[in-house]
Design a protein around this motif. Structure first.
Motif, PDB file in Angstrom:
ATOM      1  N   GLY A  49       0.844  -1.181   0.000  1.00  0.00           N
ATOM      2  CA  GLY A  49       0.000   0.000   0.000  1.00  0.00           C
ATOM      3  C   GLY A  49       0.884   1.236   0.000  1.00  0.00           C
ATOM      4  O   GLY A  49       1.801   1.350   0.824  1.00  0.00           O
ATOM      5  N   VAL A 207      -4.233   5.928  -0.510  1.00  0.00           N
ATOM      6  CA  VAL A 207      -5.001   4.990  -1.335  1.00  0.00           C
ATOM      7  C   VAL A 207      -5.911   4.122  -0.470  1.00  0.00           C
ATOM      8  O   VAL A 207      -7.051   3.848  -0.833  1.00  0.00           O
ATOM      9  CB  VAL A 207      -4.048   4.100  -2.169  1.00  0.00           C
ATOM     10  N   ARG A 208      -5.434   3.717   0.693  1.00  0.00           N
ATOM     11  CA  ARG A 208      -6.213   2.821   1.557  1.00  0.00           C
ATOM     12  C   ARG A 208      -7.517   3.466   2.015  1.00  0.00           C
ATOM     13  O   ARG A 208      -8.493   2.779   2.311  1.00  0.00           O
ATOM     14  CB  ARG A 208      -5.378   2.403   2.775  1.00  0.00           C
ATOM     15  N   TYR A 209      -7.547   4.793   2.059  1.00  0.00           N
ATOM     16  CA  TYR A 209      -8.757   5.494   2.497  1.00  0.00           C
ATOM     17  C   TYR A 209      -9.683   5.824   1.322  1.00  0.00           C
ATOM     18  O   TYR A 209     -10.898   5.914   1.491  1.00  0.00           O
ATOM     19  CB  TYR A 209      -8.383   6.786   3.229  1.00  0.00           C
ATOM     20  N   ARG A 210      -9.113   5.996   0.118  1.00  0.00           N
ATOM     21  CA  ARG A 210      -9.937   6.282  -1.053  1.00  0.00           C
ATOM     22  C   ARG A 210     -10.566   5.021  -1.614  1.00  0.00           C
ATOM     23  O   ARG A 210     -11.665   5.054  -2.173  1.00  0.00           O
ATOM     24  CB  ARG A 210      -9.090   6.920  -2.164  1.00  0.00           C
ATOM     25  N   GLY A 211      -9.804   3.917  -1.553  1.00  0.00           N
ATOM     26  CA  GLY A 211     -10.284   2.677  -2.148  1.00  0.00           C
ATOM     27  C   GLY A 211      -9.985   2.572  -3.629  1.00  0.00           C
ATOM     28  O   GLY A 211     -10.252   1.548  -4.251  1.00  0.00           O
ATOM     29  N   VAL A 212      -9.416   3.630  -4.233  1.00  0.00           N
ATOM     30  CA  VAL A 212      -9.014   3.608  -5.638  1.00  0.00           C
ATOM     31  C   VAL A 212      -7.611   4.177  -5.722  1.00  0.00           C
ATOM     32  O   VAL A 212      -7.204   4.996  -4.892  1.00  0.00           O
ATOM     33  CB  VAL A 212      -9.976   4.415  -6.536  1.00  0.00           C
TER      34      VAL A 212
END
Length: 272
Positions: A49, A207-212
């Motif tokens: 990640g 990225v881990r919080y957006r999911g994209v």
């Protein structure tokens, strides 16, 4: 294949345009420091990640820090833990500093008694590692450069002077003075010459919080430059490699180039 951990970590830089590869990175606690006693702490890791501490520490054996006057700066309080490495930098002089890890390696393939062998290591070890009776020896030489930048009180340009070797980032717009919505101009060089039509990737952290992934892909013009409006504020992972991967013929492995170059950096876009 013999592959030691420092070379493994930096070889991954060449896979940076692959969204699913483990990425090596360095992230400073701040890219612009205004303080009477300025310091920066840098996290360094290899992670799945982006900017997440989830895999292994980045080896710092080849770390070099350059100050605004071109002199080497020694990192302090260097620690390598289970999942990340950390080091501090005292910003004793005003201006821009560069933290860089540059790695050279040789990937070789050869035959001994009809059996295909593969080896990876340093240029110095290459001559001794390949048996004298080896046949059909092919090599790919890799030069990977990973950087990040931070400034104390004001920005300066000296650390961006190109070496003329490998793939280099020579920004027209200073990476410590980029704000959301501004137009930035970046320049890339290969062996000191404009890197025309070079594709690069820019991925924002979180990225881990957006999911994209939120990846931005651009390509340079004939002068090796690209100008574009800066996206939302935050830390970004910049990566590129040369040459572009060759297409594989049906039923065959893709042909490996004689030379492979890679570049990656962590840069910050500040709010307006």
């Amino acid at each position: 294949m013999k592959l030691n951990k420092p070379l493994m970590a930096l070889a991954l830089a060449g896979l940076a345009l692959n969204a699913h590869a483990h990425r090596p990175w360095m992230v400073p606690s701040s890219t612009m420091v205004e303080a009477k006693d300025p310091w920066v702490t840098v996290d360094a890791a290899v992670s799945e990640g982006l900017f997440d501490i989830d895999h292994q520490p980045l080896k710092l054996d080849a770390l070099e820090i350059t100050g605004p006057d071109g002199a080497r700066v020694q990192p302090e309080n260097v620690i390598t833990g289970r999942l990340r490495s950390v080091f501090d930098v005292k910003l004793a002089k005003p201006g821009t500093y560069k933290a860089a890890i540059v790695a050279k390696s040789v990937l070789a393939s050869y035959k001994v008694d009809g059996e295909i062998k593969r080896w990876r290591g340093t240029e110095e070890a290459f001559a001794k590692a390949i048996p004298a009776d080896a046949k059909e020896v092919t090599t790919t030489r890799t030069l990977s450069r990973m950087e990040t930048f931070f400034s104390a009180a004001s920005t300066s340009e000296a650390v961006f002077k190109p070496t003329g070797v490998g793939l280099e980032f020579v920004p027209v717009s200073h990476p410590n003075d980029m704000r959301t919505g501004d137009k930035a101009t970046w320049r890339f060089l290969i062996d000191g010459k404009p890197a025309a039509n070079l594709a690069f990737s820019l991925v924002p952290g979180g990225v881990r919080y957006r999911g994209v992934l939120g990846e931005i892909r651009q390509s340079t013009d004939a002068k090796g430059e690209i100008s574009f409006a800066l996206p939302a504020p935050g830390m970004y992972f910049l990566s590129t490699s040369w040459p572009a991967p060759a297409a594989a013929a049906a039923g065959q492995a893709p042909e490996q180039p004689a030379r492979r170059l890679a570049y990656s950096a962590t840069v910050e876009v500040l709010p307006q």
